[in-house]
Design an enzyme around this catalytic site. Sequence first.
Site, PDB file in Angstrom:
ATOM      1  N   GLU A   7       0.834  -1.211   0.000  1.00 33.65           N
ATOM      2  CA  GLU A   7       0.000   0.000   0.000  1.00 33.65           C
ATOM      3  C   GLU A   7       0.863   1.253   0.000  1.00 33.65           C
ATOM      4  O   GLU A   7       1.847   1.335   0.750  1.00 33.65           O
ATOM      5  CB  GLU A   7      -0.914  -0.040   1.227  1.00 33.65           C
ATOM      6  CG  GLU A   7      -2.274   0.533   1.007  1.00 33.65           C
ATOM      7  CD  GLU A   7      -3.119  -0.232  -0.017  1.00 33.65           C
ATOM      8  OE1 GLU A   7      -3.032   0.062  -1.222  1.00 33.65           O
ATOM      9  OE2 GLU A   7      -3.862  -1.130   0.400  1.00 33.65           O
ATOM     10  N   ASP A  38       3.097   2.244  -4.813  1.00 36.34           N
ATOM     11  CA  ASP A  38       3.149   2.446  -6.275  1.00 36.34           C
ATOM     12  C   ASP A  38       3.892   3.720  -6.673  1.00 36.34           C
ATOM     13  O   ASP A  38       4.715   3.705  -7.588  1.00 36.34           O
ATOM     14  CB  ASP A  38       1.753   2.350  -6.939  1.00 36.34           C
ATOM     15  CG  ASP A  38       0.696   3.302  -6.409  1.00 36.34           C
ATOM     16  OD1 ASP A  38       0.982   4.031  -5.439  1.00 36.34           O
ATOM     17  OD2 ASP A  38      -0.416   3.322  -6.990  1.00 36.34           O
ATOM     18  N   GLY A  81     -15.945   6.227  -2.498  1.00 39.08           N
ATOM     19  CA  GLY A  81     -15.321   6.619  -1.226  1.00 39.08           C
ATOM     20  C   GLY A  81     -15.031   5.445  -0.313  1.00 39.08           C
ATOM     21  O   GLY A  81     -14.784   5.616   0.873  1.00 39.08           O
ATOM     22  N   ALA A  82     -15.053   4.234  -0.842  1.00 34.42           N
ATOM     23  CA  ALA A  82     -14.837   3.046  -0.009  1.00 34.42           C
ATOM     24  C   ALA A  82     -13.446   2.456  -0.211  1.00 34.42           C
ATOM     25  O   ALA A  82     -13.116   1.413   0.332  1.00 34.42           O
ATOM     26  CB  ALA A  82     -15.904   1.995  -0.313  1.00 34.42           C
ATOM     27  N   GLU A 135      -6.765  11.640 -13.533  1.00 31.59           N
ATOM     28  CA  GLU A 135      -6.970  11.741 -12.080  1.00 31.59           C
ATOM     29  C   GLU A 135      -6.114  12.881 -11.507  1.00 31.59           C
ATOM     30  O   GLU A 135      -6.574  13.658 -10.677  1.00 31.59           O
ATOM     31  CB  GLU A 135      -6.613  10.399 -11.436  1.00 31.59           C
ATOM     32  CG  GLU A 135      -6.820  10.310  -9.945  1.00 31.59           C
ATOM     33  CD  GLU A 135      -8.236   9.923  -9.528  1.00 31.59           C
ATOM     34  OE1 GLU A 135      -8.968   9.318 -10.317  1.00 31.59           O
ATOM     35  OE2 GLU A 135      -8.596  10.253  -8.377  1.00 31.59           O
ATOM     36  N   ASP A 165      -4.393   1.678  -9.351  1.00 36.15           N
ATOM     37  CA  ASP A 165      -5.849   1.503  -9.475  1.00 36.15           C
ATOM     38  C   ASP A 165      -6.282   1.314 -10.924  1.00 36.15           C
ATOM     39  O   ASP A 165      -7.081   0.441 -11.248  1.00 36.15           O
ATOM     40  CB  ASP A 165      -6.583   2.704  -8.872  1.00 36.15           C
ATOM     41  CG  ASP A 165      -6.204   2.934  -7.424  1.00 36.15           C
ATOM     42  OD1 ASP A 165      -5.624   2.026  -6.816  1.00 36.15           O
ATOM     43  OD2 ASP A 165      -6.491   4.028  -6.910  1.00 36.15           O
ATOM     44  N   TYR A 169      -3.060  12.489   1.010  1.00 38.59           N
ATOM     45  CA  TYR A 169      -2.379  11.592   0.071  1.00 38.59           C
ATOM     46  C   TYR A 169      -1.225  12.342  -0.597  1.00 38.59           C
ATOM     47  O   TYR A 169      -0.098  11.866  -0.657  1.00 38.59           O
ATOM     48  CB  TYR A 169      -3.379  11.106  -0.980  1.00 38.59           C
ATOM     49  CG  TYR A 169      -2.810  10.091  -1.955  1.00 38.59           C
ATOM     50  CD1 TYR A 169      -2.916   8.730  -1.690  1.00 38.59           C
ATOM     51  CD2 TYR A 169      -2.165  10.497  -3.112  1.00 38.59           C
ATOM     52  CE1 TYR A 169      -2.400   7.808  -2.572  1.00 38.59           C
ATOM     53  CE2 TYR A 169      -1.637   9.573  -3.989  1.00 38.59           C
ATOM     54  CZ  TYR A 169      -1.760   8.237  -3.717  1.00 38.59           C
ATOM     55  OH  TYR A 169      -1.224   7.316  -4.593  1.00 38.59           O
TER      56      TYR A 169
HETATM   57  C1  GLA Z   1      -4.921   5.188  -3.872  1.00 38.06           C
HETATM   58  C2  GLA Z   1      -4.113   5.597  -5.090  1.00 38.06           C
HETATM   59  C3  GLA Z   1      -3.171   4.478  -5.543  1.00 38.06           C
HETATM   60  C4  GLA Z   1      -2.350   3.951  -4.374  1.00 38.06           C
HETATM   61  C5  GLA Z   1      -3.233   3.670  -3.166  1.00 38.06           C
HETATM   62  C6  GLA Z   1      -2.435   3.307  -1.945  1.00 38.06           C
HETATM   63  O1  GLA Z   1      -5.808   4.160  -4.178  1.00 38.06           O
HETATM   64  O2  GLA Z   1      -4.953   5.948  -6.150  1.00 38.06           O
HETATM   65  O3  GLA Z   1      -2.344   4.933  -6.579  1.00 38.06           O
HETATM   66  O4  GLA Z   1      -1.283   4.814  -4.067  1.00 38.06           O
HETATM   67  O5  GLA Z   1      -4.062   4.777  -2.833  1.00 38.06           O
HETATM   68  O6  GLA Z   1      -1.750   2.127  -2.158  1.00 38.06           O
END
Ligand code: GLA
Length: 381
Positions: free
Chosen positions: A31, A34, A117-118, A155, A167, A217
């Site tokens: 997590e 990436d 949002g989940a 995005e 994602d 983030y």
């Molecule tokens: C979000 C981002 C991904 C990744 C995750 C955490 O989903 O869109 O690119 O960084 O958080 O792993």
Amino acid sequence: MTEQVSKQFAEKFSGKPLIARSPGRVNIIGEHTDYNDGFVLPAAIDKAVYVAVAKRDDDIIKLYASNFNEAFETAISRIQPSQQWHTYILGIVDQLLKNGHPISGFNLVIDGDVPAGAGLSSSAAVECAVVFALNELFNLELHKMQMVKLAQQAEHAYAGVQCGIMDMFASMFGKKDHAIKLDCRSLDYEYIPLQLEGYKLVLFNSNVKHSLASSEYNVRRQQCEAGIALIQPHHPQVKKLRDANMQMLDDYVKPADELLYRRCKYMVEEIERLTTACDDLKHGNLTSLGKKMFATHEGLSNDYEVSCKELDFLAAAVKNNPAVLGARMMGGGFGGCTINIVKEEAIDELSATLYKNYKTAMGMDLTTYVVQTDDGTAILE
Ligand code: GLA
């Protein structure tokens, strides 16, 4: 769902639409790795976004979102980012135009069952469904990886989240019964069979919408870069945290900044943990994989600090339950779901007990999803 979206298209517009489907995703482990050029282990799931789309003769874009029962209309020349659902669709149009792929007006209906949002990447699913559909509709001849990168840029530019590639990649490249080990630096990937043998992937949705996610983030991304900046003068080969090790962090980050040190430490540990977790999965050692998921949660909560009290509650609540091999918060954080590996016959009871306990402790409803892996983005009709 395919029938539903065609029917809605017929009610709102005319002509025969093309229909594309793109799934949400889970991530088993790896997590926030990436954007540090590390590895991830996602899988596409059986919850997806559907779009029905057909060309128009002018330069107008007409959209209808079934989930919101809301329409939106704009000229292509006037598209701009917003905080609303259509920003993900228009973000794709913007990227196509910027990258020299000419498109004209279209009518589009969007529907789906990926909860927003989940932490299941509903936005990536929208972006991938739209780019895949428009690619087909306008014969743009983009291949999947180009579309993944374009969706990621959409995005960044239209949703304001400096997300990594996981994602969109997972939504586009998903394969039923498999997880995908993706090297986010080279973009090489490997499908790993997801054989859970009597266990299932269960998501517990805290129903906390991850509203902090976009700003915090982006802060985490900057903190990783700040850590690199401390190491690089001494080790110029370190371009991303993928290239760093604990010794480097101890030597150059710890003495300078304790907070950055904790952020970087989680990252170096997680990138290492993922590699061994993939071996666990390949060898069918789910117990060992599960332990690593709990360790990931600890790191995300204490060092990377992207959890919240509700997610911590859900991870702790199953920690000593013999029917649960592993659990952790999933995705960007600050809300959304935990991902759990749960013995099949224990799911119902666990879900009921957790619902009650969560309600008492946090005053919120818990939602359970038992998910199956599924194939990635495709044209259905
Ligand atoms: C979000 C981002 C991904 C990744 C995750 C955490 O989903 O869109 O690119 O960084 O958080 O792993």
